[in-house]
Design an enzyme around this catalytic site. Structure first.
Site, PDB file in Angstrom:
ATOM      1  N   GLY A   1       0.794  -1.212   0.000  1.00  0.00           N
ATOM      2  CA  GLY A   1       0.000   0.000   0.000  1.00  0.00           C
ATOM      3  C   GLY A   1       0.827   1.262   0.000  1.00  0.00           C
TER       4      GLY A   1
ATOM      5  N   ASP B   1     -10.297  -2.379   0.860  1.00  0.00           N
ATOM      6  CA  ASP B   1      -9.462  -2.638  -0.312  1.00  0.00           C
ATOM      7  C   ASP B   1      -9.326  -4.136  -0.570  1.00  0.00           C
ATOM      8  OD1 ASP B   1      -8.000  -1.854  -2.507  1.00  0.00           O
ATOM      9  OD2 ASP B   1      -6.111  -1.640  -1.429  1.00  0.00           O
TER      10      ASP B   1
END
Length: 823
Positions: free
Chosen positions: A495, A609
């Site tokens: 990320g 996500d």
């Protein structure tokens, strides 16, 4: 008609643009030598030194006003007058907003009967720091500086040298910069000796603008920029013009919190770019786009800011490229979606400090394709470049101080020998004391210390919430574990950073995720991951082994997942295909992890996500959900949703969440539905190379599912393995997950039950009683405390750390998921 529409759109954009223009708290614009106020660039009012309001910023010294006897009609009205200093003189400005400021000095050397300004030679300083030394101008020029003003007054001092005995200036601009315009921490130094962290604070230096480039675009004047800057085209700096091709868009940039703003660079910079010109070239022909920017050979240290905005891709994670500065790899396998929170066409920027080799007179920037790129999509882009000279580079202040000390010692040498000896001894003692190492602070000096949820705002790093787990790992241990972050150990990107394979003491294999240097968005994800993963433990959630926050580093350490992301086992690699039973068990494991995430605490946690790259597999192909940097706590008991900005990955994003910006756990359910079809069809969630109706997997698969023909889109490698009843249940489950409205979607507990049901149908030769085949809708009303699940011996009984939960088999057919506390 078309021209009218275009004019209307341009006017609308103009109004929007200037309605949000930056308004600095400190804003001094002085038309030096003039007695009248002047309007410049149609929106900036320069004050005359003797205007009616009586303001005068001249503080001391002798000076006169001078008027250009032959003003040019083509030059700015600011250059028709000047303030000439015939002694040391200064301007003083009261500062309301302590911090970075922009200082611009305008010089136009016209001639008059009394003074020829071309002959001026002088020094300019700001609060005692040198801006210009032995300066003279032979043509009109603007000198721009960025400096930290850390007190409530700024004095700009003009000192004539003996060569001319006078100095001058035509206009002065002093205004405060936006917050976070330049950030000290996380800067990378690129030098001839390699790449390392820049240990100094940029805020202690003065930056002088050398180049400001609108790559791929036209010249931009101050009228087009909220900070009133000039941007020039890049064409003259391209080494090989045929290597580049201009890319443009008519859509305004997709600005995101924490990323670039219009003050970092105007819209027009991010709406144009240079990309690789691959027309009429073989797909395997590799090359870079290179720019050479001239600099003075005596200026060895520069601040370089590169601007990026992906306006060439139609989907995320399709553009990977490398960035080189002076021939060094500044960024390898750059994925802009990592820097922009997985948003397409979102502006971002990266800062570097560049030390050139001796006598080098260029700063060279190159972008080129990455090995990670698909052979049909190899590309590289650049939107903007800023290069600034560091006026007082590292070490210059210390050298000047040392020089002053030895001058003092030399002057004393003419006196008593004993007095000289005493002074020398004192200096040596003080020097030794300065070298005494300071005790190391517990928290990093590079960013704001993390704080425990619900604790005092003055608390230390996650007091109790994290430190109680003993998760902190010394940076030296991680250097050793990764062979000093050897590039050969890179296993992917997460990320906010690069992921390395590592081995800690006692032969513990780990995945080490290190923040990308210059990444401005790393801190929120870093805090969230530590906070979430330190509070929860589950067999199907990736465990946090530890973290490090020394030396401005942000590093997260996880358990190592040998088989990597689920996506790699479905498509895009040469790994052997997963069987249908393996795929079902992986989906069941991921659903268990998500169900616990949603229900394992008072408010629950929403992942935000979910995608196939965030479901990892261990050595035994057990699935674990990973990457919690975007996670959010769920709504309170009296709330139905959490209102928040939209985050997630293109292709997996819940359309209702996107429309209403209202987040619920059903947003994760939608994303998981896309993953289910990804598992079934073995193709990406978004594939721009396919026909238009097939680009988005969720929409395309739903069409086949609703027609009752989902078997036609099943991965051919497993099509013959799937029993029709199992496929029917799996397809229905995915379809329910992808309902347009969250209220129509099942909970993750319901999804889990149905997936385990699909697995039992696959394994069983016996038809299930119709009473047992309860559909998703009826199960959705079951108590959240007792979720029916099918026991699978291939998955095994869960034993979660810290006694969070356990699976208890109650029969050959069903099991109940029991928790110690209400979910």
């Amino acid at each position: 008609m078309a021209a009218t529409v275009l004019h209307f759109l341009s006017l609308t954009f103009f109004l929007i643009h200037f309605s949000t223009a930056f308004t600095p708290q400190d804003n001094y614009l002085i038309n030096c030598g003039s007695s009248t106020n002047t309007l410049v660039d149609e929106n900036r009012h320069f004050t005359g030194e003797s205007s009616e309001n009586g303001l005068s910023y001249l503080s001391k010294g002798k000076s006169i006003s001078l008027t250009n006897p032959i003003p040019s009609s083509n030059s700015s009205v600011l250059y028709s007058t000047a303030r000439v200093f015939i002694s040391v003189s200064s301007y003083k400005f009261n500062i309301k907003n302590v911090g970075f400021h922009l200082v611009r000095l305008h010089f136009s050397p016209f001639s008059s009967p009394d003074y020829d300004l071309k002959n001026a030679n002088f020094v300019v300083s700001a609060n005692g720091k040198s801006l210009l030394s032995n300066f003279s101008a032979h043509f009109t020029m603007l000198k721009e500086f960025i400096l930290m003003v850390n007190k409530e007054e700024l004095e700009i001092l003009f000192t004539p040298t003996r060569d001319s005995n006078f100095a001058y200036v035509n206009a002065i601009e002093v205004f405060s910069a936006p917050k976070d315009f330049i950030i000290d921490e996380g800067m990378t130094l690129i030098s001839p000796n390699g790449i390392q962290d820049f240990k100094q604070n940029i805020s202690s230096k003065i930056l002088e603008t050398v180049h400001r480039i609108n790559v791929g675009g036209s010249k931009l004047t101050p009228f087009n920029d909220t900070l009133w800057r000039n941007w020039i085209p890049d064409e003259d700096f391209l080494v090989l013009k045929s290597a580049a091709k201009i890319a443009t868009t008519i859509h305004p940039p997709n600005y995101q919190p924490g990323g670039a703003t219009r003050e970092i660079a105007p819209d027009n910079v991010y709406m144009t770019a240079q990309q690789m010109n691959i027309d009429n070239r073989p797909s395997n022909f590799m090359f870079n786009i290179t720019w050479d920017f001239p600099v003075r050979s005596e200026d060895s240290l520069h601040f370089v800011r590169l601007h990026f905005c992906d306006i060439v891709s139609i989907a995320l994670q399709t553009l990977y490229f490398n960035v080189y500065i002076n021939g060094k790899m500044a960024f390898k396998d750059l994925d802009l979606s990592v820097l922009t929170f997985h948003e397409l066409a979102s502006p971002t920027f990266v800062d570097f400090v560049v030390q050139s080799s001796d006598n080098s007179n260029v700063v060279q920037i190159s972008v080129g394709p990455s090995d990670l790129s698909n052979s049909l999509r190899k590309n590289a882009i650049l939107n903007g470049v800023e290069i600034m000279k560091i006026v007082n580079p590292v070490g210059s202040e210390k050298r000047s101080k040392t020089k002053r000390i030895w001058i003092l010692v030399g002057s004393v040498g003419g006196g008593s020998f004993l007095l000289s000896l005493a002074i020398l001894s004192t200096l040596l003692v003080l020097k030794c004391r300065r070298r005494k190492p300071k005790p190391r602070r517990v928290e990093s000096t590079g960013w704001t210390p993390l704080r425990a949820y619900g604790g005092s705002s003055h608390g230390t790093l996650l007091e109790g919430a994290v430190l109680g787990y003993g998760l902190k790992i010394p940076f030296a241990d991680l250097q050793l574990a990764t062979n000093n972050f050897d590039k050969s150990l890179i296993i992917g990107s997460g990320g906010f950073g690069i992921v390395y394979k590592g081995i800690l003491q006692e032969n513990i294999r780990v995945a080490v995720k290190r923040r990308v240097p210059g990444n401005k968005q790393g801190l929120p994800e870093f805090q969230t991951e530590i906070t979430v993963l330190s509070r929860i433990r589950h067999h199907h959630l990736v465990s946090l082994v530890g973290y490090c926050e020394e030396q401005s580093e942000m590093i997260l350490v996880y358990e190592y997942m040998e088989k990597g992301p689920l996506r790699n086992h479905l498509y895009g690699s040469r790994l052997p295909p997963l069987s249908w039973k393996q795929r079902l068990e992986i989906c069941i494991g991921a659903a268990r992890g998500l169900h616990y995430l949603h229900t394992g605490s008072a408010h629950g946690i929403i992942h935000r996500d979910i995608k196939s790259t965030n479901i990892l597999l261990d050595y035994n192909y057990v699935a674990k959900v990973a990457d919690f940097g975007l996670s959010k706590s769920g709504p309170c008991l009296d709330e139905t949703h959490v209102s928040t900005g939209v985050k997630g990955s293109f292709g997996y994003l819940d359309p209702e969440y996107f429309r209403r910006q209202q987040l619920t756990d059903k947003s994760d359910v939608y994303s998981f539905g896309v993953v289910l079809f990804e598992v079934l069809c073995a193709r990406p969630a978004v594939d721009p190379l396919l026909d238009r109706e097939q680009v988005h997997l969720g929409e395309w698969a739903m069409e086949w599912q609703k027609k009752g023909m989902v078997e036609h889109i099943v991965d051919p490698r497993v099509r013959g393995q799937i029993k029709p009843s199992s496929l029917k249940k799996f397809g229905e489950t995915a379809e329910k997950c992808l309902a347009d409205y969250g209220i129509d979607r099942p909970t993750m507990g319901d999804v889990l039950w149905n997936l385990e049901h699909a697995l039992r149908l696959q394994e069983s030769e016996i038809q299930i009683d119709s009473q047992v085949e309860t559909d998703i809708t009826s199960v959705s009303h079951a108590s959240p405390r007792f979720v029916p699940t099918v026991h699978s011996s291939s998955v095994g009984v869960e034993e979660d750390n810290d006694n969070v939960s356990s699976d208890i088999t109650t029969s050959r057919v069903f099991s109940q998921l029991i928790t110690n506390e209400g979910r």
